[in-house]
Design an enzyme around this catalytic site. Sequence first.
Site, PDB file in Angstrom:
ATOM      1  N   SER A  41       0.831  -1.207   0.000  1.00 10.37           N
ATOM      2  CA  SER A  41       0.000   0.000   0.000  1.00 10.37           C
ATOM      3  C   SER A  41       0.870   1.264   0.000  1.00 10.37           C
ATOM      4  O   SER A  41       1.677   1.454  -0.904  1.00 10.37           O
ATOM      5  CB  SER A  41      -0.946  -0.039   1.213  1.00 10.37           C
ATOM      6  OG  SER A  41      -1.955   0.937   1.089  1.00 10.37           O
ATOM      7  N   ASP A  82     -10.156  -4.852  -4.194  1.00  9.26           N
ATOM      8  CA  ASP A  82      -9.456  -4.089  -3.169  1.00  9.26           C
ATOM      9  C   ASP A  82     -10.335  -2.893  -2.812  1.00  9.26           C
ATOM     10  O   ASP A  82     -10.650  -2.075  -3.669  1.00  9.26           O
ATOM     11  CB  ASP A  82      -8.095  -3.635  -3.712  1.00  9.26           C
ATOM     12  CG  ASP A  82      -7.216  -2.944  -2.691  1.00  9.26           C
ATOM     13  OD1 ASP A  82      -7.753  -2.284  -1.783  1.00  9.26           O
ATOM     14  OD2 ASP A  82      -5.986  -3.039  -2.800  1.00  9.26           O
ATOM     15  N   HIS A 128      -7.322  -5.880   0.220  1.00 10.14           N
ATOM     16  CA  HIS A 128      -6.180  -4.965   0.225  1.00 10.14           C
ATOM     17  C   HIS A 128      -4.968  -5.511   0.992  1.00 10.14           C
ATOM     18  O   HIS A 128      -3.846  -5.493   0.488  1.00 10.14           O
ATOM     19  CB  HIS A 128      -6.598  -3.609   0.810  1.00 10.14           C
ATOM     20  CG  HIS A 128      -5.495  -2.602   0.792  1.00 10.14           C
ATOM     21  ND1 HIS A 128      -4.920  -2.159  -0.383  1.00 10.14           N
ATOM     22  CD2 HIS A 128      -4.835  -1.960   1.792  1.00 10.14           C
ATOM     23  CE1 HIS A 128      -3.972  -1.283  -0.107  1.00 10.14           C
ATOM     24  NE2 HIS A 128      -3.896  -1.150   1.204  1.00 10.14           N
TER      25      HIS A 128
END
Length: 259
Positions: free
Chosen positions: A93, A194, A224
């Site tokens: 991320s 996601d 995610h």
Amino acid sequence: MPVLPGAEPYRHEGGEVGVLLCHGFTGSPQSLRPWAEYLAERGLTVSLPLLPGHGTRWQDLQITGWQDWYAEVDRELRELLTRCAEVFVFGLSMGGALTLRLAAQHGDAIRGIVIVNPANKVHGLGAPVLPVVRHLIRTTEGVTSDIAKEGIEEVGYDRVPLQAAHSLRNFLRLVDGELPQVTQPMVLLHSLQDHVVPPVDSARILGRVSSLDVTEILLEQSYHVATLDHDAERIFQESCAFVDRLAPNAVRKGSTTGG
């Protein structure tokens, strides 16, 4: 301020090939700990730092910014480079964005990068007004634990300080401008579903980096935080295979000893 249980940084002294792992925004090393331990068990030197303002309480994140988060991973990378012959950087991320900036800034000092559901932009209707709204509203709802696997929780914050979100927005815009400077071999893994970072972010990154050795892998069973989800083992295996390809004999096969 005490660190949340499970959010502690992790380090392991292994061989001459090192891996720096970068966790995500409002998250903690817990989201990458199984990955770090997997790498350590295979003989690699591993560093998984806790980013400033993370792993304690959201109020601590409110008084930090991207310069603090990047300075921490940059410091850890420089330390690894003094101890290891070759160094890789992995990230999830926002950690993927930190990885990309390290790659852009450090060039050939980094042997290769692996990024999972990397962030490229702050999305949502409120993103354009963050510069103003952050002065009026302190926090919004958290984004942790986007995980398909039942019973798995991510250690992170249930609130997002808008001051920090504004800093993240500025950082992602900066990184986007530096993507053409990324030339290292790269593996990008992203989830088909996601709820935090849309697939368009991965597509933009793939379209803008200058790397010639690029592998894109779709994660079909995870959300995610894929490093704690159904596809975690695949992420670990693919990243080890990547290191083994670029740094032969670095990965110790079948080892079960960690640190």
